[in-house]
Design an enzyme around this catalytic site. Structure first.
Site, PDB file in Angstrom:
ATOM      1  N   ASN A 162       7.223   7.779   1.496  1.00 26.10           N
ATOM      2  CA  ASN A 162       7.650   6.535   2.128  1.00 26.10           C
ATOM      3  C   ASN A 162       7.041   5.392   1.316  1.00 26.10           C
ATOM      4  OD1 ASN A 162       7.782   4.210   3.741  1.00 26.10           O
ATOM      5  ND2 ASN A 162       7.791   5.444   5.604  1.00 26.10           N
ATOM      6  N   ALA A 163       7.892   4.518   0.789  1.00 27.78           N
ATOM      7  CA  ALA A 163       7.419   3.451  -0.100  1.00 27.78           C
ATOM      8  C   ALA A 163       6.450   2.507   0.617  1.00 27.78           C
ATOM      9  CB  ALA A 163       8.599   2.667  -0.656  1.00 27.78           C
ATOM     10  N   ASP A 187      13.799  -2.178  -4.318  1.00 30.70           N
ATOM     11  CA  ASP A 187      15.237  -2.241  -3.998  1.00 30.70           C
ATOM     12  C   ASP A 187      15.512  -1.393  -2.755  1.00 30.70           C
ATOM     13  OD1 ASP A 187      17.983  -2.632  -4.074  1.00 30.70           O
ATOM     14  OD2 ASP A 187      18.306  -1.031  -5.544  1.00 30.70           O
ATOM     15  N   PHE A 229      11.989   2.854  -3.784  1.00 36.22           N
ATOM     16  CA  PHE A 229      13.350   3.062  -3.261  1.00 36.22           C
ATOM     17  C   PHE A 229      14.292   3.387  -4.435  1.00 36.22           C
ATOM     18  CE2 PHE A 229      11.090  -0.221  -0.846  1.00 36.22           C
ATOM     19  CZ  PHE A 229      11.065   0.313   0.428  1.00 36.22           C
ATOM     20  N   CYS A 232      19.699  -6.142  -0.013  1.00 37.07           N
ATOM     21  CA  CYS A 232      21.154  -6.022   0.187  1.00 37.07           C
ATOM     22  C   CYS A 232      21.523  -6.343   1.638  1.00 37.07           C
ATOM     23  CB  CYS A 232      21.622  -4.622  -0.197  1.00 37.07           C
ATOM     24  SG  CYS A 232      20.856  -3.313   0.754  1.00 37.07           S
TER      25      CYS A 232
END
Ligand code: SAH
Length: 432
Positions: free
Chosen positions: A315-316, A336, A267, A376
């Site tokens: 796509n992670a 992240d 990300f 987050c």
């Protein structure tokens, strides 16, 4: 047993228009809400009055900086965006607030004192906000200047990128005072340009449409700024958020201290972490799903002459799963991701998402490897995030040490009574 009812909370000091604390017994009967009004109830100073129900007063006593619609006494006949005088259930003045008509959050406190809310009021709030950044981050020219409620101007976010400001007007009251606020920002910071990045979904909750554009001055192309020794570049008009993720700036620089060996940054956006890792690690693989962010990341790597950084558009989640299947190994991993839960209903799914990527990262790390894991999502608080990490470590059968528990940078102050301002978690872990 107390013999007299508790007086109103005295901790906010004397208020000129409040009579001394009442000694009558607490109301035995439930309050009757006032009927909805068609003309506003206006005080002598011309500001509309808005009265709270007892539950709203309790929230005020508890120090919470918002009042919800259900805690108002009736529906005020106001268009939204006004500064209002707020009174308690007995009619005593208790503060001034921004009023929102459409949002569930009706009032956002500005002051508990009976002072004018005028240009000078906002000028002083901006000066106080700037003073914190000067003390906490001397010599810096890229930071969040105004962090909404936490800096005493609810519904206003302003980020500074050197000679440019990028602002978000998130409630009707700041939207309607945009010209004044922009004048004050211009006066205080003398920027070359001020960008409006109010193209955010939360504006819809306030009856406002998303907007963006140049408000003042000029701006041509991406702006450059420094994070530690790394030179970054971000597009203030087209980039995500206000251009970059300034909340992670201090964590980016911290990541360089831990980076070693083969590193993986998932990300990545424009490379806040990846570039720092590349200054120390042997090689870095950066995973980013957005083509445009990945292109900017490659440019940032080239500008810093970091040839050991490989940017993969993917796509992670898929990358991490495949890497585990292929038996790959890394020494440093950063996770992240964007927010996984926009509301409370999505918390369980968000935690599952965090666990999946953290579990895989732990499986991919060589013994002694470093995992920097951020979230987050403010609906997933620090304890829930730590519990998720513990569960991932157990499933991975790895012994994991917490080295640091971090949050957003010092330019993102947290308001003690508003959890929402404490949204960013960033753990540094060592996986043994
Ligand atoms: N780490 C960055 C900020 C990351 S923001 C920094 O510190 O500056 C989250 C990023 O994840 C965005 O750039 C978004 O485009 C990207 N993204 C979202 N979903 C993704 C996915 N499934 N795989 C890879 N990248 C993703």
């Amino acid at each position: 047993m107390p013999t007299s009812p508790k007086p109103p909370n005295p901790r906010r000091g004397a208020r000129p228009s409040s009579p001394p604390p009442g000694r009558g017994r607490p109301h035995a009967r439930p309050e009757k809400p006032a009927p909805d009004r068609t003309t506003p109830d206006v005080a002598a100073d011309g500001l509309p009055n808005v009265q709270l129900l007892r539950r709203g007063v309790e929230r005020w006593q508890a120090g919470h900086p918002w009042i919800y619609r259900a805690d108002l006494n009736g529906d005020p006949a106001l268009a939204g965006g006004e500064v209002v005088r707020v009174t308690d259930h007995r009619g005593w003045f208790i503060g001034k607030a921004f009023y929102s008509k459409h949002s569930k959050i009706s009032l956002r406190w500005l002051t508990y004192d009976d002072v004018p809310v005028d240009a000078d009021f906002f000028r002083q709030r901006l000066q106080a906000a700037d003073e914190l950044r000067r003390r906490a981050l001397p010599g810096e020219s890229t930071y969040r200047v105004v962090h909404g409620e936490a800096d005493g101007i609810p519904g206003l976010v302003v980020d500074r990128y050197g000679d440019y400001l990028s602002a978000q007007f998130l409630v009707p009251a700041t939207e309607q005072r945009k010209a004044l606020l922009v004048d004050l920002l211009q006066e205080q910071f003398r920027p070359r340009g001020i960008v409006n990045r109010s193209d955010v979904g939360v504006r819809n909750l306030e009856g406002l449409t998303p907007e963006k554009g140049l408000l003042r001055g000029e701006l041509s192309g991406p702006v450059t700024f420094h994070e530690g020794l790394v030179r970054m570049s971000a597009d203030l008009l087209e980039g995500q958020k206000t251009g970059a993720f300034l909340d992670q700036r201090e964590n980016h620089v911290m990541a360089a201290h831990y980076a070693h060996g083969e590193a993986l940054d998932c990300f990545s956006y424009v490379g806040g972490f990846a570039l720092q890792l590349a200054t120390q690690a042997k090689s870095v693989t950066a995973i980013e799903i957005s083509e445009s962010a990945a292109a900017q990341l490659r440019q940032n790597a080239a500008a810093n002459k970091l040839g050991n950084l490989d940017v993969v558009v993917a796509n992670a989640f898929d990358f991490l799963r495949d890497a585990v299947d292929e038996g790959r190994r890394f020494d440093t991993i950063v996770l992240d991701p964007p927010s996984f839960a926009k509301n409370k209903d999505a918390i369980a799914a968000a935690v599952r998402g965090y666990k999946e990527i953290n579990l895989r990262a732990m499986q991919l790390l060589r013994p002694g490897g470093i995992l920097i894991s951020a979230s987050c999502t403010y609906h997933v608080d620090e304890q829930a995030f730590e519990d998720m990490l513990a569960s991932a470590a157990a499933d991975a059968r790895r012994r994991v040490q917490i080295i640091e528990r971090r949050g957003a940078g010092r330019d993102h102050p947290v308001l003690l009574n508003l959890r929402e301002t404490r949204y960013l978690k960033c753990f540094v872990l060592r996986v043994l």
